[in-house]
Design a protein around this motif. Sequence first.
Motif, PDB file in Angstrom:
ATOM      1  N   THR A  21       0.869  -1.163   0.000  1.00  0.00           N
ATOM      2  CA  THR A  21       0.000   0.000   0.000  1.00  0.00           C
ATOM      3  C   THR A  21       0.914   1.224   0.000  1.00  0.00           C
ATOM      4  OG1 THR A  21      -0.087   0.193   2.412  1.00  0.00           O
ATOM      5  CG2 THR A  21      -1.725  -1.242   1.352  1.00  0.00           C
ATOM      6  N   GLU A  22       0.350   2.414   0.094  1.00  0.00           N
ATOM      7  CA  GLU A  22       1.174   3.617   0.183  1.00  0.00           C
ATOM      8  C   GLU A  22       2.004   3.621   1.465  1.00  0.00           C
ATOM      9  OE1 GLU A  22      -1.732   6.666  -0.168  1.00  0.00           O
ATOM     10  OE2 GLU A  22      -1.657   6.703  -2.365  1.00  0.00           O
ATOM     11  N   GLN A  23       1.524   2.907   2.499  1.00  0.00           N
ATOM     12  CA  GLN A  23       2.181   2.942   3.801  1.00  0.00           C
ATOM     13  C   GLN A  23       3.087   1.746   4.060  1.00  0.00           C
ATOM     14  OE1 GLN A  23      -1.723   3.137   5.751  1.00  0.00           O
ATOM     15  NE2 GLN A  23      -1.012   4.979   6.797  1.00  0.00           N
ATOM     16  N   HIS A  24       2.782   0.592   3.471  1.00  0.00           N
ATOM     17  CA  HIS A  24       3.482  -0.636   3.853  1.00  0.00           C
ATOM     18  C   HIS A  24       3.860  -1.483   2.642  1.00  0.00           C
ATOM     19  CE1 HIS A  24       3.208  -0.362   8.220  1.00  0.00           C
ATOM     20  NE2 HIS A  24       1.997   0.125   8.055  1.00  0.00           N
ATOM     21  N   HIS A  25       4.970  -2.217   2.824  1.00  0.00           N
ATOM     22  CA  HIS A  25       5.458  -3.177   1.832  1.00  0.00           C
ATOM     23  C   HIS A  25       5.734  -4.462   2.599  1.00  0.00           C
ATOM     24  CE1 HIS A  25       6.320   0.155  -1.081  1.00  0.00           C
ATOM     25  NE2 HIS A  25       6.444   0.830   0.061  1.00  0.00           N
ATOM     26  N   LEU A  26       4.939  -5.494   2.345  1.00  0.00           N
ATOM     27  CA  LEU A  26       4.986  -6.714   3.138  1.00  0.00           C
ATOM     28  C   LEU A  26       5.262  -7.934   2.265  1.00  0.00           C
ATOM     29  CD1 LEU A  26       1.756  -6.115   5.291  1.00  0.00           C
ATOM     30  CD2 LEU A  26       4.116  -5.658   5.995  1.00  0.00           C
ATOM     31  N   TYR A 131      -3.804 -16.359   5.156  1.00  0.00           N
ATOM     32  CA  TYR A 131      -4.190 -14.984   5.404  1.00  0.00           C
ATOM     33  C   TYR A 131      -5.223 -14.484   4.395  1.00  0.00           C
ATOM     34  CZ  TYR A 131       0.075 -14.922   8.238  1.00  0.00           C
ATOM     35  OH  TYR A 131       1.056 -15.204   9.166  1.00  0.00           O
ATOM     36  N   ILE A 132      -6.078 -13.594   4.879  1.00  0.00           N
ATOM     37  CA  ILE A 132      -6.954 -12.790   4.041  1.00  0.00           C
ATOM     38  C   ILE A 132      -6.550 -11.346   4.259  1.00  0.00           C
ATOM     39  CG2 ILE A 132      -9.327 -12.185   3.443  1.00  0.00           C
ATOM     40  CD1 ILE A 132     -10.139 -14.764   5.047  1.00  0.00           C
ATOM     41  N   ILE A 133      -6.282 -10.641   3.186  1.00  0.00           N
ATOM     42  CA  ILE A 133      -5.829  -9.248   3.278  1.00  0.00           C
ATOM     43  C   ILE A 133      -6.985  -8.351   2.882  1.00  0.00           C
ATOM     44  CG2 ILE A 133      -4.158  -7.563   2.466  1.00  0.00           C
ATOM     45  CD1 ILE A 133      -3.360 -11.204   1.967  1.00  0.00           C
ATOM     46  N   HIS A 134      -7.351  -7.442   3.784  1.00  0.00           N
ATOM     47  CA  HIS A 134      -8.466  -6.515   3.568  1.00  0.00           C
ATOM     48  C   HIS A 134      -7.925  -5.089   3.445  1.00  0.00           C
ATOM     49  CE1 HIS A 134     -11.331  -9.633   5.102  1.00  0.00           C
ATOM     50  NE2 HIS A 134     -10.346  -9.904   5.942  1.00  0.00           N
ATOM     51  N   ASP A 135      -8.452  -4.343   2.491  1.00  0.00           N
ATOM     52  CA  ASP A 135      -8.068  -2.934   2.363  1.00  0.00           C
ATOM     53  C   ASP A 135      -9.180  -2.171   1.659  1.00  0.00           C
ATOM     54  OD1 ASP A 135      -5.600  -0.901   2.405  1.00  0.00           O
ATOM     55  OD2 ASP A 135      -6.634  -0.691   0.481  1.00  0.00           O
ATOM     56  N   HIS A 136      -9.791  -1.209   2.382  1.00  0.00           N
ATOM     57  CA  HIS A 136     -10.820  -0.347   1.807  1.00  0.00           C
ATOM     58  C   HIS A 136     -11.881  -1.134   1.034  1.00  0.00           C
ATOM     59  CE1 HIS A 136      -7.585   2.691   2.489  1.00  0.00           C
ATOM     60  NE2 HIS A 136      -8.633   3.440   2.820  1.00  0.00           N
ATOM     61  N   GLY A 137     -12.385  -2.199   1.645  1.00  0.00           N
ATOM     62  CA  GLY A 137     -13.444  -2.986   1.042  1.00  0.00           C
ATOM     63  C   GLY A 137     -12.979  -4.022   0.038  1.00  0.00           C
ATOM     64  N   LYS A 138     -11.689  -4.048  -0.291  1.00  0.00           N
ATOM     65  CA  LYS A 138     -11.126  -5.057  -1.186  1.00  0.00           C
ATOM     66  C   LYS A 138     -10.585  -6.228  -0.370  1.00  0.00           C
ATOM     67  CE  LYS A 138     -11.620  -2.717  -5.068  1.00  0.00           C
ATOM     68  NZ  LYS A 138     -12.458  -3.200  -6.193  1.00  0.00           N
ATOM     69  N   GLN A 139     -10.554  -7.413  -0.965  1.00  0.00           N
ATOM     70  CA  GLN A 139     -10.134  -8.603  -0.232  1.00  0.00           C
ATOM     71  C   GLN A 139      -9.345  -9.543  -1.130  1.00  0.00           C
ATOM     72  OE1 GLN A 139     -12.941 -10.390   2.599  1.00  0.00           O
ATOM     73  NE2 GLN A 139     -12.691 -12.333   1.533  1.00  0.00           N
ATOM     74  N   LEU A 140      -8.154  -9.937  -0.638  1.00  0.00           N
ATOM     75  CA  LEU A 140      -7.291 -10.901  -1.311  1.00  0.00           C
ATOM     76  C   LEU A 140      -7.122 -12.103  -0.387  1.00  0.00           C
ATOM     77  CD1 LEU A 140      -5.131 -11.794  -3.443  1.00  0.00           C
ATOM     78  CD2 LEU A 140      -3.476 -10.446  -2.127  1.00  0.00           C
ATOM     79  N   ALA A 141      -7.431 -13.304  -0.877  1.00  0.00           N
ATOM     80  CA  ALA A 141      -7.334 -14.527  -0.073  1.00  0.00           C
ATOM     81  C   ALA A 141      -6.161 -15.365  -0.556  1.00  0.00           C
ATOM     82  CB  ALA A 141      -8.628 -15.330  -0.159  1.00  0.00           C
ATOM     83  N   LEU A 142      -5.292 -15.749   0.383  1.00  0.00           N
ATOM     84  CA  LEU A 142      -4.133 -16.593   0.098  1.00  0.00           C
ATOM     85  C   LEU A 142      -4.339 -17.948   0.752  1.00  0.00           C
ATOM     86  CD1 LEU A 142      -1.168 -17.082  -0.833  1.00  0.00           C
ATOM     87  CD2 LEU A 142      -0.458 -16.111   1.374  1.00  0.00           C
ATOM     88  N   LEU A 143      -4.283 -19.014  -0.060  1.00  0.00           N
ATOM     89  CA  LEU A 143      -4.596 -20.361   0.433  1.00  0.00           C
ATOM     90  C   LEU A 143      -3.845 -21.375  -0.428  1.00  0.00           C
ATOM     91  CD1 LEU A 143      -6.528 -21.594   2.584  1.00  0.00           C
ATOM     92  CD2 LEU A 143      -8.242 -21.775   0.801  1.00  0.00           C
ATOM     93  N   THR A 144      -2.636 -21.774   0.016  1.00  0.00           N
ATOM     94  CA  THR A 144      -1.816 -22.597  -0.875  1.00  0.00           C
ATOM     95  C   THR A 144      -1.312 -23.913  -0.308  1.00  0.00           C
ATOM     96  OG1 THR A 144       0.306 -21.554  -0.285  1.00  0.00           O
ATOM     97  CG2 THR A 144      -0.974 -20.542  -2.060  1.00  0.00           C
ATOM     98  N   ASP A 145      -1.515 -24.229   0.946  1.00  0.00           N
ATOM     99  CA  ASP A 145      -1.028 -25.497   1.503  1.00  0.00           C
ATOM    100  C   ASP A 145      -2.087 -26.046   2.447  1.00  0.00           C
ATOM    101  OD1 ASP A 145       2.415 -25.693   1.404  1.00  0.00           O
ATOM    102  OD2 ASP A 145       1.417 -23.831   0.811  1.00  0.00           O
ATOM    103  N   LEU A 146      -2.934 -26.927   1.951  1.00  0.00           N
ATOM    104  CA  LEU A 146      -3.972 -27.491   2.822  1.00  0.00           C
ATOM    105  C   LEU A 146      -4.500 -28.783   2.222  1.00  0.00           C
ATOM    106  CD1 LEU A 146      -7.298 -25.460   2.461  1.00  0.00           C
ATOM    107  CD2 LEU A 146      -5.449 -25.423   0.801  1.00  0.00           C
TER     108      LEU A 146
END
Length: 264
Positions: A21-26, A131-146
Amino acid sequence: MIFRFSVLASGSTGNSLYIETEQHHLLIDCGLSGKKMIELLDQIDRKPEQIDGILITHEHSDHIKGLGVFARRFHTPVYANAKTWQAMADGIGEIPSEQKFEFAPNTIQDFGSLSIESFSVSHDAVDPMFYIIHDHGKQLALLTDLGYVSEHIKGLIQNSDAYIMEANHDTEMLMMGRYPWSVKRRILGDTGHISNDESGLALTEVLGNHTKKIYLAHLSRDNNMKELARMSVGQHLERVGLNLGQDIRLFDTDPEQATTLTAI
């Protein structure tokens, strides 16, 4: 308002996701050598010094291989749950205490405008979570080992704008392949990895009108192919009436090449 991501690498040889985001790089996971992580970030024109947090999903080497070297060199804060910290201690070496933070399963932590939600999964690690990443109503779901996608998880990831979703293997390729039966049983079990078909079926139950992008991730080098994963998952999506390329787009991920940095 910026929320962008790139799957830096995905597969049995190493995994890492970049979010900004403008504030963070993760980063989520740091599963390649420190040198390779720097190379992958350079592919999207980003510098390792910009990373201000690394979130870990679990202690398997393809998710933490470069973590210790990267965190020490660039003084990067690292977030993981208590059991994972303990399990990966020998694999990452000493990390200064001021860089170590706990992120418990099934909780939410805020990173500026980002709210990142952790959730437990069934995998053969000590306390795996994604993890699910939420930002201003947007959502990204990460699901790779299950091993399977539970009804609880389906509820959590419902109607995400984008998914990074495991499509580990083609079941027929796995069964006909060279792996010993003990390994095949592990992959097929409830704490292993989901197949192309299982991925496609789960996605048909969670996609909503917000969903525009699906990244197929953690493909097996020996028991899958990008074209086969796209075809298998795509058939399930078309079966429920989705028009691929218009309603929704499928993207490949790669163990060596970062995906294009893209807005959610």
